[in-house]
Write a protein that holds these residues in place. Structure first.
Motif, short mmCIF file in Angstrom:
data_model
loop_
_atom_site.label_atom_id
_atom_site.label_comp_id
_atom_site.label_asym_id
_atom_site.label_seq_id
_atom_site.Cartn_x
_atom_site.Cartn_y
_atom_site.Cartn_z
N GLY A 131 2.42 -3.42 6.82
CA GLY A 131 1.65 -3.82 5.64
C GLY A 131 1.01 -5.19 5.85
O GLY A 131 -0.14 -5.42 5.51
N LEU A 194 7.09 -5.92 -9.98
CA LEU A 194 6.52 -4.62 -9.63
C LEU A 194 6.53 -3.67 -10.83
O LEU A 194 5.57 -2.91 -11.04
CB LEU A 194 7.33 -3.99 -8.48
CG LEU A 194 7.16 -4.61 -7.10
CD1 LEU A 194 8.22 -4.06 -6.15
CD2 LEU A 194 5.77 -4.33 -6.55
N VAL A 281 4.13 4.94 -10.64
CA VAL A 281 3.19 4.87 -9.51
C VAL A 281 2.90 6.28 -9.00
O VAL A 281 1.76 6.66 -8.79
CB VAL A 281 3.75 3.99 -8.36
CG1 VAL A 281 2.91 4.13 -7.12
CG2 VAL A 281 3.83 2.55 -8.80
N LEU A 303 5.13 6.51 -1.68
CA LEU A 303 4.80 5.15 -2.12
C LEU A 303 3.74 4.46 -1.27
O LEU A 303 2.74 3.97 -1.80
CB LEU A 303 6.05 4.29 -2.21
CG LEU A 303 6.83 4.38 -3.52
CD1 LEU A 303 7.94 3.36 -3.52
CD2 LEU A 303 5.94 4.19 -4.73
N PRO A 304 3.90 4.45 0.05
CA PRO A 304 2.83 3.83 0.86
C PRO A 304 1.50 4.54 0.64
O PRO A 304 0.44 3.90 0.65
CB PRO A 304 3.31 4.00 2.29
CG PRO A 304 4.78 4.15 2.18
CD PRO A 304 5.04 4.85 0.88
N PHE A 307 0.13 2.92 -2.25
CA PHE A 307 -0.33 1.56 -1.95
C PHE A 307 -1.69 1.58 -1.25
O PHE A 307 -2.54 0.72 -1.51
CB PHE A 307 0.70 0.82 -1.08
CG PHE A 307 2.04 0.64 -1.74
CD1 PHE A 307 2.13 0.39 -3.11
CD2 PHE A 307 3.22 0.71 -1.01
CE1 PHE A 307 3.36 0.23 -3.74
CE2 PHE A 307 4.45 0.55 -1.63
CZ PHE A 307 4.53 0.31 -2.99
N GLY A 314 -2.88 -2.99 -3.86
CA GLY A 314 -1.82 -2.10 -3.41
C GLY A 314 -1.13 -2.66 -2.18
O GLY A 314 0.09 -2.56 -2.04
N ARG A 315 -1.91 -3.25 -1.33
CA ARG A 315 -1.32 -3.81 -0.11
C ARG A 315 -0.37 -4.96 -0.43
O ARG A 315 0.75 -5.01 0.08
CB ARG A 315 -2.45 -4.29 0.80
CG ARG A 315 -1.95 -4.84 2.12
CD ARG A 315 -3.11 -4.97 3.07
NE ARG A 315 -2.71 -5.70 4.26
CZ ARG A 315 -3.57 -6.08 5.19
NH1 ARG A 315 -4.87 -5.81 5.06
NH2 ARG A 315 -3.16 -6.72 6.26
N VAL A 317 1.16 -5.55 -3.28
CA VAL A 317 2.31 -5.01 -3.98
C VAL A 317 3.25 -4.30 -3.00
O VAL A 317 4.47 -4.44 -3.06
CB VAL A 317 1.84 -4.04 -5.08
CG1 VAL A 317 3.00 -3.24 -5.63
CG2 VAL A 317 1.15 -4.81 -6.20
N GLY A 318 2.66 -3.55 -2.08
CA GLY A 318 3.45 -2.82 -1.10
C GLY A 318 4.26 -3.75 -0.21
O GLY A 318 5.43 -3.50 0.06
#
Ligand code: TRP
Length: 460
Positions: A131, A194, A281, A303-304, A307, A314-315, A317-318
């Motif tokens: 990430g 989050l 999400v 999840l990814p 993201f 998203g990045r 947060v990921g």
């Protein structure tokens, strides 16, 4: 906020050995919360919820955390603090006879759990690094393949074990306590952040209703009950003497019942909040089908995937998510290794460093199996879940029926409500908990057996 606890000297017959102690009450609590909060909360809990039909599982999970988790944690604490020993020695001292076998089972369970826990933690670290360096992969399914096959998982597993061994070698106060004091508040902050962010997503509503609206038929499903029980033991680090071992580094002034309650609530809080991240999400991005496929990797793919879809935000947060997961995994892995290490220190009378390195290396080697086979990982996970239930059952019977005057140990340092409920809780430990946990043992044994058979016959 940190009242120091004094150093006490333990007398072992002639020789007096100075046992390490936690430096502060907060340090102990955060280390125990650190043990409890980990992959179990943020990865395993949501996928168990998805498998177990959503809110029904959550409801059972809350009930079992309160009714089984807190008393069982208090049982482990009381055995650990009274004997000031790790599980095998503790059971020998207080129980005699065949009881040390329960401690031995605990050490074996810890070893096996850490062997695959470290592999998953390795994936988590890799996702986090990915990430940061390149952003999350556009095809998360293929990326998951890549992360979990070949040499990569082995390399990350080894790196994670080396980190864990380093912290445990440094010791209880300077290693485990320090790491937890810094890392746990970081994790809480990230997870709450989050959840707040997830609430702002369009289309998250369905996720909340899956997660939070119970369907009462599912409540009566025995498998769901057993899985919620197994998950509660795993998440609270119960059933193998991890909490017992931590309590062996405690002074007499601690209010064990209040501490157990605080830890259980914190652990539940993080798991619940993780659900408030994951389900909205997934719903917002319509990824339900990937999760209900209910494989170990579902969340690592779903999840990814989410993201990536969410662009730069998203990045960020990921990365935060995987960082928090890594933090949780480190403090939990430390407690698992601590049980094996402390047992080697106590049993073989060796010093901490060689014990930690020896135990860690052994686990590292066993972990090569789950690192190279997802099937093996699944089998070890379900077998150890069964071992935890067996350990929990033995521990309950031990404290209820064998240990001398457990109430005295439990109320020492406690006051008010937390002391007053102990005698009633002991009745519960003696008469109510053993049959319920026996039920969990039966179902999780069945489950482990089925997993083993399907895997061996290639149907998994
Ligand atoms: N409780 C941790 C988690 O939820 C894992 C863990 C750490 C554990 N120590 C344990 C599980 C002891 C069972 C027993 O991730």
């Amino acid at each position: 906020m940190t009242d120091p606890i004094d150093v006490e000297v333990q007398k072992h017959g002639e020789d007096s050995i100075q046992r390490e102690l936690f430096g502060t009450r907060l340090g102990f609590i955060l280390a125990a919360v650190g043990s409890a909060v980990g992959l179990g909360n943020m990865w395993r809990f949501p996928y168990r919820v998805a498998e177990g039909g959503g809110a029904a599982f959550v409801t059972l999970y809350i009930i079992l955390t309160l009714c089984l988790g807190i008393p069982l944690m208090l049982c482990e604490f009381s055995v650990g603090r009274r004997t000031r020993l790790s599980p095998i020695g503790a059971m020998r001292r207080e129980g005699g006879g065949a009881w040390p076998l329960v401690g031995f089972l605990g050490v074996l369970t810890g070893l096996l759990i850490l062997s695959y826990y470290s592999v998953i933690a390795g994936w988590v670290v890799r996702y986090g690094i990915e990430g940061i360096l390149h952003g999350f992969a556009a095809d998360p399914g293929a990326y998951f393949e890549q992360v979990t096959t070949g040499v990569a998982p082995i390399v990350y597993h080894i790196a994670f074990m080396v980190l864990t061994i380093t912290i445990v070698s440094v010791g209880v106060e300077k290693g485990i306590e320090k790491a937890s004091l810094i890392l746990m508040p970081v994790l809480f902050t990230i997870v709450i952040g989050l959840a707040v962010w997830a609430a702002t997503l369009v289309g998250s509503g369905e996720g909340y209703s899956f997660y939070l609206a119970p369907s009462f038929e599912e409540l009566l499903n025995p498998t769901t009950l057993a899985e919620a029980g197994g998950q509660a033991f795993f998440s609270l680090s119960l059933g193998m003497g991890a909490m017992l071992t931590f309590a062996s580094y405690l002074s007499r002034h601690e209010n064990l019942n209040r501490e157990a309650t605080t830890i259980a609530f914190s652990d539940f809080g993080v798991a619940f909040t993780a659900g408030l991240v994951v389900f909205p999400v997934i719903a917002a991005l319509g990824l339900q089908s990937q999760v209900s496929a209910s494989t170990v990797g579902a969340l690592f793919i779903a999840l990814p995937g989410a993201f990536v879809e969410m662009g730069t935000m998203g990045r960020v947060v990921g990365i935060a998510f995987f960082f928090a997961l890594t933090v949780g995994a480190v403090t939990s892995a430390v407690s698992l290794l601590e049980v094996v290490t402390a047992s080697m220190i106590d049993e073989f009378k060796i010093t901490r460093r060689p014990a930690a390195i020896g135990a860690g290396t052994l686990i590292l080697l066993v972990g090569l199996l789950p690192a190279t086979s997802l099937d093996a990982l699944g089998v070890i996970d379900s077998i150890t879940e069964w071992f935890l239930a067996v350990g929990a059952l033995c521990m309950t019977i031990f404290v209820g029926w064998r240990m001398k005057d457990p109430v005295a140990e439990m109320v020492d340092g406690a006051s008010g409500f937390f002391a007053a409920v102990v005698p009633t809780m002991m009745l519960f430990v003696k008469f109510v908990m053993p049959p319920i946990i026996a039920f969990v043992v039966f179902w999780s044994g069945r489950n482990a057996f089925n997993t083993l058979v399907t895997t061996l016959t290639g149907g998994g």
